[in-house]
Design an enzyme around this catalytic site. Structure first.
Site, PDB file in Angstrom:
ATOM      1  N   HIS A  86       0.422  -1.980   0.303  1.00 27.34           N
ATOM      2  CA  HIS A  86       1.852  -2.172   0.033  1.00 27.34           C
ATOM      3  C   HIS A  86       2.709  -1.663   1.196  1.00 27.34           C
ATOM      4  O   HIS A  86       3.312  -0.593   1.115  1.00 27.34           O
ATOM      5  CB  HIS A  86       2.249  -1.441  -1.258  1.00 27.34           C
ATOM      6  CG  HIS A  86       1.782  -2.123  -2.499  1.00 27.34           C
ATOM      7  ND1 HIS A  86       2.551  -3.029  -3.184  1.00 27.34           N
ATOM      8  CD2 HIS A  86       0.605  -2.036  -3.157  1.00 27.34           C
ATOM      9  CE1 HIS A  86       1.877  -3.470  -4.229  1.00 27.34           C
ATOM     10  NE2 HIS A  86       0.697  -2.890  -4.238  1.00 27.34           N
ATOM     11  N   GLU A 132       5.568  -2.688   2.015  1.00 24.01           N
ATOM     12  CA  GLU A 132       7.002  -2.697   1.651  1.00 24.01           C
ATOM     13  C   GLU A 132       7.493  -1.326   1.215  1.00 24.01           C
ATOM     14  O   GLU A 132       8.672  -0.996   1.382  1.00 24.01           O
ATOM     15  CB  GLU A 132       7.258  -3.739   0.553  1.00 24.01           C
ATOM     16  CG  GLU A 132       6.960  -3.340  -0.873  1.00 24.01           C
ATOM     17  CD  GLU A 132       5.475  -3.271  -1.205  1.00 24.01           C
ATOM     18  OE1 GLU A 132       5.135  -2.719  -2.276  1.00 24.01           O
ATOM     19  OE2 GLU A 132       4.658  -3.768  -0.400  1.00 24.01           O
ATOM     20  N   CYS A 161      -0.597  -7.625  -1.895  1.00 25.81           N
ATOM     21  CA  CYS A 161      -1.291  -7.169  -3.096  1.00 25.81           C
ATOM     22  C   CYS A 161      -1.673  -8.343  -4.006  1.00 25.81           C
ATOM     23  O   CYS A 161      -2.607  -9.064  -3.682  1.00 25.81           O
ATOM     24  CB  CYS A 161      -0.480  -6.111  -3.833  1.00 25.81           C
ATOM     25  SG  CYS A 161      -1.468  -5.230  -5.068  1.00 25.81           S
TER      26      CYS A 161
END
Length: 257
Positions: free
Chosen positions: A220, A222, A112
């Site tokens: 994203h 994660e 990001c």
């Protein structure tokens, strides 16, 4: 096996009468559970850090996302309150760190804000408030107080054939989340596009002819690394590259050794 070390970028925040250097837990959890590495928070001390010593001690670098944006003065743009907030201490740390990691062939994953830092560090520019561009999708998070809703997987991105990520996912489309209002504008000369959204927004890049894994993604992975296959693949690829780098320099060994 002893887990290889990965340096993780930090944001500088002021609260509780202290100045904090911190990273969101989701990134640290993903480093451990998804990549199988040990994250080490790197304070944003800019040129006070000896990056050569750091990169000799770790086996990878992860640049996290953040609410803050890269300061426009670093790519020839104009700063405004609407485009903020900014984090100049982080910029002064991550941009030279990215350049040095690429130069030394240390595996790099940028997420990001991280892909935006990667592009600026390597000579590119950023487009701001891209939701206002004609023909652009709204890539911002849905309005919600619920984080699962804000980070919901809802957008298709197309992986370029023959790219680094094609080796991770295969060519074609994958579904990702989207939580950003800036994006790559002019691509840095050392970079190549790995994936794009339906509206042409650059969603992933890699370093051309890199000595090691050096990838930035705008989404994203994660957040859903525990449950989403595509997110897991990103972190597994990064973890594999980190372990290969550690092994090449003799840094991965058994605990008995």
């Amino acid at each position: 096996m002893i887990q290889p070390l990965v340096a993780v970028s930090t944001d500088v925040r002021q609260f509780e009468n202290y100045r904090w250097h911190a990273a969101p837990q989701q990134y640290l959890e993903a480093a451990v559970a998804g990549a199988g590495v040990l994250p080490v928070l790197l304070p944003s001390f800019g040129d006070r850090l000896d990056l050569d010593e750091l990169l000799s001690a770790v086996d990878g670098v992860m640049i996290t996302g953040s609410k803050s944006n890269v300061h426009p003065s670093l790519y020839g743009g104009d700063a405004s309150e609407a485009n903020g907030p900014y984090d100049p201490d982080r910029d002064a740390t991550t941009l030279p760190l990215i350049r040095k990691a690429v130069e030394r062939g240390v595996p790099l994953l940028a997420i990001c804000r991280g892909i935006q830092e990667m592009n600026v560090a390597l000579g590119g520019t950023l487009a701001t408030e891209i939701q206002d561009r004609e023909g652009s999708l709204d890539h911002r998070a849905p309005a919600s107080e619920n984080q699962d809703e804000r980070f919901a997987i809802r957008q298709s991105v197309s992986i370029k054939p023959g790219s680094c990520l094609a080796g991770v996912f295969g060519a074609g489309d994958i579904m990702v989340n989207s939580v950003h209002r800036q994006a790559v504008d002019r691509l840095g000369p050392a970079l190549q596009v790995e994936a794009v959204a339906e509206d042409g927004t650059v969603e992933a890049v890699s370093v051309r002819d890199a000595r090691a894994f050096a990838v930035g993604v705008q989404w994203h992975p994660e957040y859903w690394v525990q449950s989403d296959n595509a997110s897991q693949r990103v972190f597994k690829a990064f973890g594999d590259a980190v372990r290969a780098h550690a092994a090449a320099k003799g840094g991965v060994r058994t605990a008995a050794e």
